[in-house]
Design a protein around this motif. Structure first.
Motif, mmCIF file in Angstrom:
data_model
loop_
_atom_site.group_PDB
_atom_site.id
_atom_site.type_symbol
_atom_site.label_atom_id
_atom_site.label_comp_id
_atom_site.label_asym_id
_atom_site.label_seq_id
_atom_site.Cartn_x
_atom_site.Cartn_y
_atom_site.Cartn_z
ATOM 1 N N GLN A 324 54.161 59.480 34.786
ATOM 2 C CA GLN A 324 54.838 59.040 35.998
ATOM 3 C C GLN A 324 54.740 60.100 37.092
ATOM 4 O O GLN A 324 54.612 59.772 38.280
ATOM 5 C CB GLN A 324 56.311 58.732 35.696
ATOM 6 C CG GLN A 324 57.066 58.109 36.864
ATOM 7 C CD GLN A 324 56.452 56.794 37.316
ATOM 8 O OE1 GLN A 324 56.306 55.873 36.523
ATOM 9 N NE2 GLN A 324 56.074 56.711 38.598
ATOM 10 N N ARG A 340 46.404 53.952 39.702
ATOM 11 C CA ARG A 340 46.351 52.751 38.859
ATOM 12 C C ARG A 340 45.989 53.104 37.419
ATOM 13 O O ARG A 340 46.507 52.499 36.475
ATOM 14 C CB ARG A 340 45.326 51.761 39.433
ATOM 15 C CG ARG A 340 45.342 50.404 38.745
ATOM 16 C CD ARG A 340 46.709 49.774 38.802
ATOM 17 N NE ARG A 340 46.805 48.569 38.004
ATOM 18 C CZ ARG A 340 47.910 48.114 37.455
ATOM 19 N NH1 ARG A 340 49.055 48.788 37.619
ATOM 20 N NH2 ARG A 340 47.924 47.007 36.756
ATOM 21 N N GLU A 343 49.177 54.221 35.824
ATOM 22 C CA GLU A 343 50.109 53.095 35.732
ATOM 23 C C GLU A 343 49.752 52.216 34.538
ATOM 24 O O GLU A 343 50.628 51.760 33.796
ATOM 25 C CB GLU A 343 50.088 52.276 37.022
ATOM 26 C CG GLU A 343 50.811 52.943 38.179
ATOM 27 C CD GLU A 343 50.700 52.150 39.470
ATOM 28 O OE1 GLU A 343 51.536 52.373 40.382
ATOM 29 O OE2 GLU A 343 49.776 51.293 39.577
ATOM 30 N N LYS A 344 48.459 51.969 34.344
ATOM 31 C CA LYS A 344 48.019 51.162 33.199
ATOM 32 C C LYS A 344 48.325 51.859 31.878
ATOM 33 O O LYS A 344 48.705 51.219 30.902
ATOM 34 C CB LYS A 344 46.524 50.871 33.308
ATOM 35 C CG LYS A 344 46.166 49.866 34.383
ATOM 36 C CD LYS A 344 44.661 49.606 34.418
ATOM 37 C CE LYS A 344 44.310 48.543 35.458
ATOM 38 N NZ LYS A 344 42.843 48.289 35.511
ATOM 39 N N LYS A 345 48.148 53.179 31.866
ATOM 40 C CA LYS A 345 48.462 53.932 30.649
ATOM 41 C C LYS A 345 49.954 53.830 30.319
ATOM 42 O O LYS A 345 50.342 53.690 29.157
ATOM 43 C CB LYS A 345 48.058 55.401 30.816
ATOM 44 C CG LYS A 345 46.560 55.643 30.715
ATOM 45 C CD LYS A 345 46.265 57.132 30.685
ATOM 46 C CE LYS A 345 44.769 57.374 30.461
ATOM 47 N NZ LYS A 345 44.452 58.815 30.323
ATOM 48 N N ILE A 346 50.777 53.908 31.363
ATOM 49 C CA ILE A 346 52.226 53.781 31.145
ATOM 50 C C ILE A 346 52.553 52.407 30.558
ATOM 51 O O ILE A 346 53.333 52.297 29.605
ATOM 52 C CB ILE A 346 52.998 54.004 32.466
ATOM 53 C CG1 ILE A 346 52.898 55.470 32.887
ATOM 54 C CG2 ILE A 346 54.463 53.593 32.310
ATOM 55 C CD1 ILE A 346 53.480 55.753 34.254
ATOM 56 N N GLU A 347 51.972 51.359 31.123
ATOM 57 C CA GLU A 347 52.219 49.996 30.631
ATOM 58 C C GLU A 347 51.811 49.861 29.170
ATOM 59 O O GLU A 347 52.536 49.264 28.359
ATOM 60 C CB GLU A 347 51.439 48.995 31.484
ATOM 61 C CG GLU A 347 51.961 48.859 32.913
ATOM 62 C CD GLU A 347 51.036 48.009 33.787
ATOM 63 O OE1 GLU A 347 50.052 47.453 33.234
ATOM 64 O OE2 GLU A 347 51.293 47.897 35.001
ATOM 65 N N LEU A 348 50.655 50.414 28.814
ATOM 66 C CA LEU A 348 50.163 50.326 27.446
ATOM 67 C C LEU A 348 51.070 51.084 26.479
ATOM 68 O O LEU A 348 51.428 50.582 25.408
ATOM 69 C CB LEU A 348 48.736 50.878 27.372
ATOM 70 C CG LEU A 348 48.066 50.860 25.987
ATOM 71 C CD1 LEU A 348 47.953 49.424 25.474
ATOM 72 C CD2 LEU A 348 46.686 51.516 26.053
ATOM 73 N N GLN A 350 54.256 51.930 26.943
ATOM 74 C CA GLN A 350 55.568 51.275 26.865
ATOM 75 C C GLN A 350 55.528 50.064 25.935
ATOM 76 O O GLN A 350 56.448 49.841 25.151
ATOM 77 C CB GLN A 350 56.031 50.858 28.257
ATOM 78 C CG GLN A 350 56.480 52.009 29.121
ATOM 79 C CD GLN A 350 56.891 51.582 30.514
ATOM 80 O OE1 GLN A 350 56.372 50.583 31.050
ATOM 81 N NE2 GLN A 350 57.803 52.327 31.127
ATOM 82 N N LYS A 351 54.463 49.281 26.018
ATOM 83 C CA LYS A 351 54.319 48.110 25.161
ATOM 84 C C LYS A 351 54.232 48.527 23.695
ATOM 85 O O LYS A 351 54.887 47.939 22.825
ATOM 86 C CB LYS A 351 53.074 47.315 25.557
ATOM 87 C CG LYS A 351 52.876 46.047 24.740
ATOM 88 C CD LYS A 351 51.640 45.279 25.209
ATOM 89 C CE LYS A 351 51.442 44.021 24.349
ATOM 90 N NZ LYS A 351 50.229 43.266 24.776
ATOM 91 N N GLN A 354 57.650 49.789 22.504
ATOM 92 C CA GLN A 354 58.590 48.687 22.294
ATOM 93 C C GLN A 354 58.315 47.965 20.974
ATOM 94 O O GLN A 354 59.232 47.636 20.224
ATOM 95 C CB GLN A 354 58.521 47.708 23.460
ATOM 96 C CG GLN A 354 59.129 48.242 24.743
ATOM 97 C CD GLN A 354 58.857 47.349 25.945
ATOM 98 O OE1 GLN A 354 58.168 46.323 25.835
ATOM 99 N NE2 GLN A 354 59.381 47.719 27.107
#
Length: 409
Positions: A324, A340, A343-348, A350-351, A354
């Protein structure tokens, strides 16, 4: 001239109890019970009866026995109701088990009053010995229950406080269940702290408390705690060990001080403290590079900040806070491609986190339920022989027997 108040030995030595917690935090009958859920299963071994008016009239406890349910194991019922009598110490041990399993049980205060009148300090010393014996044979539930019962009798009892903390420590070290470990670790830490606050000259509590802080990464607190250990301890080998530990802590203490400066917004001071460790054995600590990155970013050294944050990700690839920070830097500089990318790494990440957390929580919940509900072993009272010439509980005059309903716990 007014007569000066005579100082105690501790006060003369500069040893005072500077921390006095509210009973809601220090009294085991009042404080939050983090680990009681793992002991309440033993309450299923008990049924409850009442003494007859005749026995109450003749007992040393007298009126304290009126209307108080007496815990009995199923094997005790025949002796209790059959006329041959049941040793009062068996009943005392049963009360100890109920108190130790659930200090919040609504009749705990009644049991404490009864046992205090009949046995005074001898009984909680017996509970203490029983707990230690149980710990030596590896029966840690048994040990914890007896230490908790002793603390119900005397909340500031040094040996019970310290032994309870050590028992909790041994129990979480022997488990892989995250929920269980977290609860017992918090309880151990709290009671090591309470022991040092309540009995500030007791050295061994500082010894274990220092290690607890060390394992939490609180190096400054560990060092200060061990300084108190060295002040009071007379144990040569342990003092040698702790002196060595304190020498080893000098680097981590400086690093922690640098972290604290960064967290407090003193970025230049933090950077100056942390940079020297880039050429040390601590260069492999990813937090060192993270906090340096923050310090660089906040003092306008963007390229150095980026290099530090990327270094973090080579050591801890899923550290979202670092990603971040990179997103923020690239957003500010207008670098859409790199923004970007992270950001994509963060999304991956986090998923993935979870999904892993969901599966892990389900597994832990299942294990935690099993720990709470697994069939408890039937424990036999052990400290009956510790106190001689005690009255027998005869002529109980059975009134009622009931299981411990949830509402009564």
């Amino acid at each position: 001239m007014a007569e000066q108040k005579k100082k105690t030995l501790a006060q003369t030595m500069g040893i005072t109890r500077t921390v006095v917690r509210d009973p809601s935090e220090s009294d085991i009958q009042l404080r939050e019970d983090r680990i009681g859920r793992y002991f309440k299963k033993y309450l299923s071994k008990f049924v409850f009866d009442e003494f007859s008016p005749k026995f109450i009239e003749e007992s040393k406890a007298g009126d304290l026995l009126k209307g108080v349910p007496i815990p009995l194991r199923k094997k005790d019922l025949k002796a209790f109701d059959g006329g041959e009598g049941l040793p009062m110490l068996v009943i005392a041990e049963n009360m100890a088990w109920v108190m130790g399993c659930d200090p919040h049980f609504k009749h705990t205060k009644d049991y404490v009053a009864i046992l205090s009148r009949i046995y005074n300090y001898k009984l909680y010393e017996g509970m203490m010995k029983e707990g230690r014996d149980a710990a030596e044979r590896g029966a840690m539930d048994d040990a914890c229950i007896h230490f908790r019962a002793a603390l119900c009798m005397k909340p500031d009892y040094l040996h019970a406080m310290y032994s309870y903390a050590r028992a909790c420590r041994a129990m979480y070290q022997d488990s892989r269940n995250e929920e269980y470990v977290g609860r017992f670790k918090a309880e151990a830490l709290d009671f090591f702290e309470l022991t040092t606050e309540t009995h500030p000259r007791f050295a061994q509590a500082y010894y274990y408390l220092g290690y607890a802080y060390l394992n939490m990464g609180l190096y400054i607190k560990a060092d200060l705690t061990w300084a108190e250990f060295l002040r009071f301890s007379k144990n040569g080998p342990d003092k040698k060990e702790i002196r060595k530990r304190r020498r080893q802590l000098q680097g981590p203490i400086q690093i922690e001080s640098g972290y604290n400066d960064v967290l407090a917004g003193r970025y230049e001071e933090g950077r100056e403290k942390l940079e020297p460790f880039l050429n040390s054995q601590f260069n492999t600590w990813w937090p060192l590079h993270y906090y340096l990155g923050v310090a660089y970013e906040m003092t306008g050294k963007k390229s150095q900040a980026i290099a530090s944050f990327k270094k973090v990700l080579t050591m801890n690839a899923s550290h979202i806070e670092t990603m971040q920070e990179l997103v923020d830097i690239y957003t500010e500089s207008g670098d859409r491609e790199n923004r970007r990318k992270y950001e994509k790494k963060i999304e991956l990440v986090q998923k993935t986190i979870q999904e892993d957390q969901k599966a892990f929580k389900e597994e832990i919940a299942k294990e935690d339920k099993e720990l709470q509900e697994q069939e408890p072993k039937d424990q036999k009272p052990e400290f009956i022989e510790e106190i001689k010439e005690l009255p027998m509980a005869r002529d109980s005059g059975k009134k009622k027997i009931k299981r411990l309903d949830r509402k009564d716990r």
